[in-house]
Design an enzyme around this catalytic site. Structure first.
Site, PDB file in Angstrom:
ATOM      1  N   GLU A   1      -1.528  -1.464  -5.740  1.00  0.00           N
ATOM      2  CA  GLU A   1      -2.778  -0.890  -5.254  1.00  0.00           C
ATOM      3  C   GLU A   1      -3.004   0.516  -5.795  1.00  0.00           C
ATOM      4  O   GLU A   1      -2.561   1.490  -5.200  1.00  0.00           O
ATOM      5  CB  GLU A   1      -2.763  -0.854  -3.716  1.00  0.00           C
TER       6      GLU A   1
ATOM      7  N   TYR B   1      -6.682  -6.137  12.609  1.00  0.00           N
ATOM      8  CA  TYR B   1      -6.587  -4.810  13.197  1.00  0.00           C
ATOM      9  C   TYR B   1      -7.917  -4.102  12.990  1.00  0.00           C
ATOM     10  O   TYR B   1      -8.814  -4.612  12.305  1.00  0.00           O
ATOM     11  CB  TYR B   1      -5.453  -4.002  12.557  1.00  0.00           C
TER      12      TYR B   1
ATOM     13  N   GLY C   1       0.797  -1.221   0.000  1.00  0.00           N
ATOM     14  CA  GLY C   1       0.000   0.000   0.000  1.00  0.00           C
ATOM     15  C   GLY C   1       0.828   1.268   0.000  1.00  0.00           C
ATOM     16  O   GLY C   1       0.367   2.313  -0.465  1.00  0.00           O
TER      17      GLY C   1
END
Length: 359
Positions: free
Chosen positions: A126, A244, A85
């Site tokens: 991404e 998370y 990312g």
């Protein structure tokens, strides 16, 4: 050229996880007996040469990753993951735009994987975000598969596995992935069915990784159905989920359900929070916990702090969903510091994962 399955004989489930180089967790502490595949993340793309590289600070851990995790589980397969990312999307778009630069990327990736004993490669771009980029993404995957097959034939070795992390849906904001090429070129895709809501892009609370969502098409089930309806075989889909959550500051402490107004993030700058911290927050603050069966998600709140996350019931339901939909497996993303704690807390989930997926 269509690709056949290069999974081990008799294997029909992928139980995988990422190890992230930014983690404080030693590779030697990974209980690889829990997994069929482990991803080493992330290798980089040199924007000047279009070659895949490994940062000098990561070289020792990456080069010994496979032999380290195979000490506990000799049959575990490893993949070198490229991108992530935080990678520069423009570099990947540029690399994929020309046949010569694609070849540099492909050849260097295969060379690195072989040099350091990885069993496969994983691309985490991404995301391709124009029609041209989507077409070039397809060309890259197609040529990667041909090169991998040729290398295996020329060396007499088993072909490297090829995977890619993709958007939760086959449609990226009105742009369609080249699904048939993806299906023909890759052994599987890792569907990133998370980060749906977060303080950085959502001014209301929301389920970060909902399986369903009665009020929106942004959910894992919608994305999985889109991939399958577009032609991606279910047995080439691995469902990604997070270990998370995200924390918001409520605008009104008395309005604490999903889609409640907020004033920004809580606890951390971007609101991201690992599972260990979530459990600590609940205990230390006497937080109220809620499992929402409609979206299949969990949240907790205390005062004006609100956290959305996945707890045991949600993950177990997702495993059952993956089995029901005939998916290949599951893939959690770990946070940077809680790898051991997350695996420990989710021990029952991993056990359930085995029981359900192997029935």
């Amino acid at each position: 050229m269509a690709c056949k399955s290069f999974l081990a004989a008799g294997q029909n489930v992928v139980k995988a996880a990422y190890w992230f180089s930014g983690s404080e967790f030693p590779v030697s502490d990974i209980d690889s007996t829990q997994f069929t595949h482990l991803y080493c993340a992330f290798a980089d793309l040199d924007a000047q040469t279009n070659q895949v590289t490994i940062a000098s600070g990561n070289l020792n851990r990456f080069s010994t990753f496979t032999q380290t995790v195979q000490r506990r589980n000799p049959s575990v397969k490893t993949l070198l993951s490229i991108g992530g990312g935080g990678a520069d999307k423009r570099a990947y778009a540029s690399m994929a735009s020309q046949a010569g630069s694609r070849k540099s990327f492909i050849d260097s990736s295969i060379g690195l994987a072989r040099s350091y004993g990885f069993h496969g490669l994983d691309l985490d771009w991404e995301y391709p975000s124009t029609l041209t980029e989507m077409a070039n993404f397809g060309a890259l995957l197609r040529e990667w598969r041909v090169a991998v097959n040729n290398e295996a034939r020329n060396t007499g070795r088993s072909p490297l596995l090829l995977a890619a992390a993709v958007f939760y849906s086959s449609n990226y904001y009105s742009l369609d992935y080249p699904v048939q090429t993806v299906a023909n070129s890759l052994d599987w895709i890792n569907v990133m069915a998370y980060d749906f809501y977060g303080p950085g892009w959502s001014d209301v609370t929301g389920p970060p990784a909902s399986l369903f969502n009665p009020s929106s098409q942004v959910n894992a089930d919608s994305g999985i159905r889109a991939w399958i309806q577009s032609g991606m075989p279910s047995k080439k889909i691995v469902l990604g989920f997070p270990f998370y959550g995200y924390a918001w500051t409520l605008a009104d402490a008395n309005n604490h359900g999903y889609f409640a107004p907020t004033t920004g993030s809580a606890i951390s700058k971007d609101g991201s929070i690992g599972y260990k911290q979530i459990r600590q927050f609940i205990v230390q603050n006497g937080a109220t916990t809620v499992h929402d069966t409609a979206v299949v998600g969990d949240y907790c709140y205390a005062g004006r702090t609100w956290i959305g996350y996945d707890d045991y019931p949600t993950i177990v339901t997702k495993v059952r969903y993956a089995k029901y939909k005939g998916l290949l497996g599951m893939l959690p993303w770990m946070t940077t510091g809680d790898f051991h704690e997350e695996l420990h807390k989710y021990g029952v989930v991993i056990s359930t994962w085995y029981l359900i997926m192997n029935k």
